[in-house]
Write a protein that holds these residues in place. Structure first.
Motif, PDB file in Angstrom:
ATOM      1  N   MET A   1       0.828  -1.227   0.000  1.00 62.93           N
ATOM      2  CA  MET A   1       0.000   0.000   0.000  1.00 62.93           C
ATOM      3  C   MET A   1       0.856   1.269   0.000  1.00 62.93           C
ATOM      4  SD  MET A   1      -3.562   0.506   1.538  1.00 62.93           S
ATOM      5  CE  MET A   1      -3.333   0.607   3.291  1.00 62.93           C
ATOM      6  N   ALA A   2       0.278   2.295  -0.515  1.00 61.95           N
ATOM      7  CA  ALA A   2       0.932   3.612  -0.523  1.00 61.95           C
ATOM      8  C   ALA A   2       2.320   3.576  -1.160  1.00 61.95           C
ATOM      9  CB  ALA A   2       1.018   4.174   0.895  1.00 61.95           C
ATOM     10  N   ASN A   3       2.481   2.649  -2.119  1.00 59.68           N
ATOM     11  CA  ASN A   3       3.782   2.481  -2.747  1.00 59.68           C
ATOM     12  C   ASN A   3       4.359   3.731  -3.372  1.00 59.68           C
ATOM     13  OD1 ASN A   3       4.457   0.020  -2.203  1.00 59.68           O
ATOM     14  ND2 ASN A   3       3.494  -0.934  -3.993  1.00 59.68           N
ATOM     15  N   GLU A   4       3.528   4.358  -4.226  1.00 56.41           N
ATOM     16  CA  GLU A   4       4.036   5.493  -4.995  1.00 56.41           C
ATOM     17  C   GLU A   4       4.403   6.638  -4.055  1.00 56.41           C
ATOM     18  OE1 GLU A   4       3.141   6.148  -8.672  1.00 56.41           O
ATOM     19  OE2 GLU A   4       2.541   4.071  -9.024  1.00 56.41           O
ATOM     20  N   ILE A   5       3.548   6.840  -3.063  1.00 55.94           N
ATOM     21  CA  ILE A   5       3.797   7.942  -2.141  1.00 55.94           C
ATOM     22  C   ILE A   5       5.096   7.686  -1.394  1.00 55.94           C
ATOM     23  CG2 ILE A   5       2.969   9.068  -0.046  1.00 55.94           C
ATOM     24  CD1 ILE A   5       0.142   8.705  -1.102  1.00 55.94           C
ATOM     25  N   ASP A 182     -18.794  24.864 -12.336  1.00 54.56           N
ATOM     26  CA  ASP A 182     -20.052  24.619 -13.051  1.00 54.56           C
ATOM     27  C   ASP A 182     -20.407  23.140 -13.150  1.00 54.56           C
ATOM     28  OD1 ASP A 182     -20.321  27.319 -13.494  1.00 54.56           O
ATOM     29  OD2 ASP A 182     -19.203  27.246 -15.385  1.00 54.56           O
ATOM     30  N   PHE A 183     -19.387  22.298 -13.257  1.00 47.25           N
ATOM     31  CA  PHE A 183     -19.661  20.902 -13.608  1.00 47.25           C
ATOM     32  C   PHE A 183     -19.904  19.990 -12.409  1.00 47.25           C
ATOM     33  CE2 PHE A 183     -17.615  16.672 -14.395  1.00 47.25           C
ATOM     34  CZ  PHE A 183     -18.668  16.120 -15.119  1.00 47.25           C
ATOM     35  N   ILE A 184     -19.089  20.151 -11.368  1.00 43.44           N
ATOM     36  CA  ILE A 184     -19.083  19.112 -10.334  1.00 43.44           C
ATOM     37  C   ILE A 184     -20.455  18.952  -9.661  1.00 43.44           C
ATOM     38  CG2 ILE A 184     -18.039  18.406  -8.126  1.00 43.44           C
ATOM     39  CD1 ILE A 184     -15.367  19.535  -9.224  1.00 43.44           C
ATOM     40  N   GLY A 185     -21.131  20.077  -9.446  1.00 41.91           N
ATOM     41  CA  GLY A 185     -22.457  19.998  -8.829  1.00 41.91           C
ATOM     42  C   GLY A 185     -23.496  19.296  -9.694  1.00 41.91           C
ATOM     43  N   GLN A 186     -23.214  19.202 -10.977  1.00 38.41           N
ATOM     44  CA  GLN A 186     -24.159  18.545 -11.893  1.00 38.41           C
ATOM     45  C   GLN A 186     -23.903  17.061 -12.017  1.00 38.41           C
ATOM     46  OE1 GLN A 186     -24.263  20.007 -15.982  1.00 38.41           O
ATOM     47  NE2 GLN A 186     -23.257  21.869 -15.295  1.00 38.41           N
ATOM     48  N   CYS A 187     -22.806  16.583 -11.448  1.00 34.29           N
ATOM     49  CA  CYS A 187     -22.403  15.204 -11.751  1.00 34.29           C
ATOM     50  C   CYS A 187     -22.115  14.414 -10.477  1.00 34.29           C
ATOM     51  CB  CYS A 187     -21.158  15.234 -12.648  1.00 34.29           C
ATOM     52  SG  CYS A 187     -20.742  13.594 -13.275  1.00 34.29           S
ATOM     53  N   PRO A 188     -23.143  13.725  -9.954  1.00 35.77           N
ATOM     54  CA  PRO A 188     -22.976  12.982  -8.697  1.00 35.77           C
ATOM     55  C   PRO A 188     -21.838  11.973  -8.750  1.00 35.77           C
ATOM     56  CG  PRO A 188     -25.275  12.951  -9.420  1.00 35.77           C
ATOM     57  CD  PRO A 188     -24.494  13.615 -10.506  1.00 35.77           C
ATOM     58  N   ASP A 189     -21.615  11.369  -9.911  1.00 32.82           N
ATOM     59  CA  ASP A 189     -20.565  10.349  -9.989  1.00 32.82           C
ATOM     60  C   ASP A 189     -19.178  10.948  -9.803  1.00 32.82           C
ATOM     61  OD1 ASP A 189     -21.949   7.683 -10.928  1.00 32.82           O
ATOM     62  OD2 ASP A 189     -22.897   9.363 -11.977  1.00 32.82           O
ATOM     63  N   PHE A 190     -18.999  12.159 -10.294  1.00 32.39           N
ATOM     64  CA  PHE A 190     -17.719  12.851 -10.104  1.00 32.39           C
ATOM     65  C   PHE A 190     -17.502  13.111  -8.612  1.00 32.39           C
ATOM     66  CE2 PHE A 190     -14.603  16.176 -10.011  1.00 32.39           C
ATOM     67  CZ  PHE A 190     -13.872  16.090 -11.196  1.00 32.39           C
ATOM     68  N   TYR A 191     -18.544  13.623  -7.977  1.00 30.23           N
ATOM     69  CA  TYR A 191     -18.441  13.940  -6.547  1.00 30.23           C
ATOM     70  C   TYR A 191     -18.187  12.680  -5.714  1.00 30.23           C
ATOM     71  CZ  TYR A 191     -19.385  15.893  -1.970  1.00 30.23           C
ATOM     72  OH  TYR A 191     -19.261  16.266  -0.660  1.00 30.23           O
ATOM     73  N   ARG A 192     -18.860  11.603  -6.089  1.00 35.89           N
ATOM     74  CA  ARG A 192     -18.627  10.342  -5.368  1.00 35.89           C
ATOM     75  C   ARG A 192     -17.164   9.916  -5.459  1.00 35.89           C
ATOM     76  NH1 ARG A 192     -24.073   6.674  -5.966  1.00 35.89           N
ATOM     77  NH2 ARG A 192     -25.451   8.408  -5.436  1.00 35.89           N
ATOM     78  N   ASN A 193     -16.600  10.038  -6.660  1.00 34.68           N
ATOM     79  CA  ASN A 193     -15.180   9.685  -6.796  1.00 34.68           C
ATOM     80  C   ASN A 193     -14.283  10.594  -5.965  1.00 34.68           C
ATOM     81  OD1 ASN A 193     -15.164   7.358  -8.317  1.00 34.68           O
ATOM     82  ND2 ASN A 193     -15.117   8.424 -10.287  1.00 34.68           N
ATOM     83  N   MET A 194     -14.614  11.907  -5.961  1.00 35.12           N
ATOM     84  CA  MET A 194     -13.822  12.828  -5.131  1.00 35.12           C
ATOM     85  C   MET A 194     -13.779  12.362  -3.678  1.00 35.12           C
ATOM     86  SD  MET A 194     -15.053  16.608  -6.317  1.00 35.12           S
ATOM     87  CE  MET A 194     -14.925  17.193  -4.627  1.00 35.12           C
ATOM     88  N   ILE A 195     -14.937  12.006  -3.188  1.00 31.79           N
ATOM     89  CA  ILE A 195     -15.017  11.637  -1.764  1.00 31.79           C
ATOM     90  C   ILE A 195     -14.380  10.269  -1.516  1.00 31.79           C
ATOM     91  CG2 ILE A 195     -16.621  11.208   0.168  1.00 31.79           C
ATOM     92  CD1 ILE A 195     -16.224  14.199  -0.670  1.00 31.79           C
ATOM     93  N   LYS A 196     -14.537   9.371  -2.498  1.00 31.32           N
ATOM     94  CA  LYS A 196     -13.866   8.064  -2.348  1.00 31.32           C
ATOM     95  C   LYS A 196     -12.354   8.249  -2.298  1.00 31.32           C
ATOM     96  CE  LYS A 196     -16.905   5.066  -5.089  1.00 31.32           C
ATOM     97  NZ  LYS A 196     -16.829   4.232  -6.298  1.00 31.32           N
ATOM     98  N   ILE A 197     -11.844   9.129  -3.153  1.00 32.18           N
ATOM     99  CA  ILE A 197     -10.405   9.418  -3.160  1.00 32.18           C
ATOM    100  C   ILE A 197     -10.015  10.021  -1.817  1.00 32.18           C
ATOM    101  CG2 ILE A 197      -8.578  10.855  -4.205  1.00 32.18           C
ATOM    102  CD1 ILE A 197     -10.432  10.690  -6.849  1.00 32.18           C
ATOM    103  N   GLY A 198     -10.837  10.965  -1.359  1.00 35.20           N
ATOM    104  CA  GLY A 198     -10.561  11.642  -0.089  1.00 35.20           C
ATOM    105  C   GLY A 198     -10.482  10.680   1.082  1.00 35.20           C
ATOM    106  N   VAL A 265      -3.958   5.660  -4.949  1.00 33.18           N
ATOM    107  CA  VAL A 265      -5.299   5.248  -4.479  1.00 33.18           C
ATOM    108  C   VAL A 265      -6.048   4.403  -5.504  1.00 33.18           C
ATOM    109  CG1 VAL A 265      -5.466   7.324  -3.046  1.00 33.18           C
ATOM    110  CG2 VAL A 265      -6.621   7.307  -5.265  1.00 33.18           C
ATOM    111  N   ALA A 266      -5.690   4.503  -6.787  1.00 31.67           N
ATOM    112  CA  ALA A 266      -6.484   3.867  -7.844  1.00 31.67           C
ATOM    113  C   ALA A 266      -6.788   2.380  -7.606  1.00 31.67           C
ATOM    114  CB  ALA A 266      -5.794   4.062  -9.204  1.00 31.67           C
ATOM    115  N   PRO A 267      -5.763   1.555  -7.319  1.00 31.60           N
ATOM    116  CA  PRO A 267      -6.070   0.127  -7.158  1.00 31.60           C
ATOM    117  C   PRO A 267      -7.045  -0.140  -6.015  1.00 31.60           C
ATOM    118  CG  PRO A 267      -3.687   0.517  -7.164  1.00 31.60           C
ATOM    119  CD  PRO A 267      -4.346   1.851  -7.153  1.00 31.60           C
ATOM    120  N   ARG A 268      -6.964   0.669  -4.964  1.00 38.32           N
ATOM    121  CA  ARG A 268      -7.873   0.451  -3.823  1.00 38.32           C
ATOM    122  C   ARG A 268      -9.315   0.744  -4.179  1.00 38.32           C
ATOM    123  NH1 ARG A 268      -5.322   3.819   0.763  1.00 38.32           N
ATOM    124  NH2 ARG A 268      -3.868   4.549  -0.829  1.00 38.32           N
TER     125      ARG A 268
END
Ligand code: TRP
Length: 413
Positions: A1-5, A182-198, A265-268
């Motif tokens: 885990m956290a290899n690249e970092i 303009d975009f992020i509020g229109q796209c729940p899937d984008f926001y979900r990924n942001m929070i998953k990454i977070g 984070v991608a593989p996780r």
């Protein structure tokens, strides 16, 4: 885990807030690029420190073989000098498997300079060669957080910059441009990924990667998830449906910290690690010690400059690698490595033979600084004029069309 970092952190000294990438001479992070050397950043050192790979002849040969195109001069001349997983992208292309391109820009001023075009020039070429979808992120939110700008001002700058980007020739059937506000509020899937990454990155890790400190606002600390999210195709369901595609990100090397984090984070999250092509920096007119500044109009050639301004700026400000007197120059020759006119020609003069000849003649002293500058002026003036002509044709409606979430011409959904 956290290899690249962990790999990245191993190569830096962790004794001040610039932990991500600083040694005795060079500072390289998304907000600051400084070198004390006349020839600029030591890029080989940077590859080691960041743990990326050099773009070598073997990769370039394979690029040509797989795509059937001669590689772009920005790749051929080592201006894009470093990569991550580019071989994997070529393998996917070979096998007919889909992937997409992602790049972006932080809109901090309304007039862009020629250096800002570099990632877009290569991205346009890659889009033509690979025929793949492209997403372009305009981080008006990032500039709001880091600069003294109001939300509406940053948003407006994004809209204006989009015109310059579109003027590079992107195909509207293959390209989605968005600004975050303009975009992020229109796209729940984008926001979900942001929070998953977070959820995958600790405060300790972002401190290590970006050098954040205790007095940085929490908007900055959470921003890296916003720049990471477009690396995952599920952030754009209207383009990619449910497909999980890898992406290739052309960018300047100072953006790498964002994508080291993303790759970690991608593989996780069950996603592909984004592949990267890193460019070196376009030097300021005054020399390679610093990056160009959008706030000082004499440090660079702007896309809005007139032919006369281009001529005057180059003649007055372009740092010369020539000698103090003509006699001395004829005798000792000029130094192309530090000469800004020569360096700019590497970016913008396409003819390899001519460039080689110029290098030879300047180094031997046959070509004088004034003549070299004249050549650069004659190369840049038509490029900028053509850009201005294209930009004038980009209406507000065209920008809105590029920014409308929609299916592109590819059949993923
Ligand atoms: N942070 C980048 C800048 O300030 C903008 C950006 C967002 C970007 N996403 C990107 C740049 C992807 C390169 C690739 O310019």
């Amino acid at each position: 885990m956290a290899n690249e970092i962990v790999t990245a952190i191993k190569h830096v000294d962790i004794n001040n807030s610039n932990v991500n990438c600083e040694d005795e001479s060079d500072v390289v992070n998304p907000w600051n690029v400084v070198s004390k050397s006349e020839t600029g950043i030591d890029y080989d050192k940077l590859i080691k420190r960041f743990g990326s790979s050099k773009i070598d002849d073997e990769l370039l040969d394979r690029f040509e073989k797989v795509t059937g195109h001669p590689v772009h001069h920005l790749l051929r001349r080592g201006i894009f000098f470093s990569h991550r997983d580019m071989h994997q992208i070529l393998t996917m292309y070979e096998q007919g498997k889909p992937f997409y391109l992602y790049t972006g820009r932080g809109p901090s001023s309304s007039s862009m300079h020629v250096g800002h075009l570099i990632p877009f020039i290569i991205t346009k070429w890659l889009q033509d060669v690979f025929d793949v979808p492209l997403v372009i992120q305009l981080t008006d939110d990032e500039k709001f957080l880091w600069k003294d700008l109001q939300v509406d001002e940053a948003n407006q700058l994004a809209f204006e910059n989009a015109k310059d980007i579109i003027a590079c020739g992107f195909d509207i059937e293959k390209t989605f441009i968005f600004c975050d506000f303009d975009f992020i509020g229109q796209c729940p899937d984008f926001y979900r990924n942001m929070i998953k990454i977070g959820k995958c990155v600790t405060y300790n890790q972002v401190k290590g990667i970006f050098g954040f400190g205790d007095s940085d606002v929490i908007g900055k600390i959470s921003f890296p998830a916003v720049q990471a999210a477009p690396s995952f195709s599920s952030s754009f369901p209207f383009i990619f449906g449910k497909a999980n595609l890898p992406c290739l990100i052309p960018c300047a090397i100072d953006q790498d910290p964002y994508f080291r984090m993303t790759r970690d984070v991608a593989p996780r999250l069950g996603y592909h690690k984004p592949a990267l092509l890193h460019s070196s920096f376009f030097p300021a007119l005054q020399g390679a010690q610093t990056k160009m500044s959008a706030s000082d109009s004499n440090t660079s050639i702007f896309l809005t400059d007139t032919p006369k301004q281009i001529k005057n700026k180059i003649n007055k400000h372009a740092f010369s690698g020539g000698q103090a007197t003509i006699e001395e120059h004829r005798e000792k020759g000029g130094n192309c490595e530090v000469d800004i006119s020569y360096q700019y020609l590497r970016f913008f003069l396409e003819d390899d033979e001519e460039l080689k000849q110029i290098e030879k003649n300047y180094s031997s002293g046959e070509l004088l600084t004034g003549e070299l500058k004249k050549k650069l002026i004659s190369v840049l003036q038509p490029i900028i004029a053509a850009h201005q002509e294209c930009r004038a044709k980009v209406t507000d409606q065209i920008v809105r069309d590029f920014m409308t979430p929609r299916k592109l011409k590819y059949g993923y959904c």
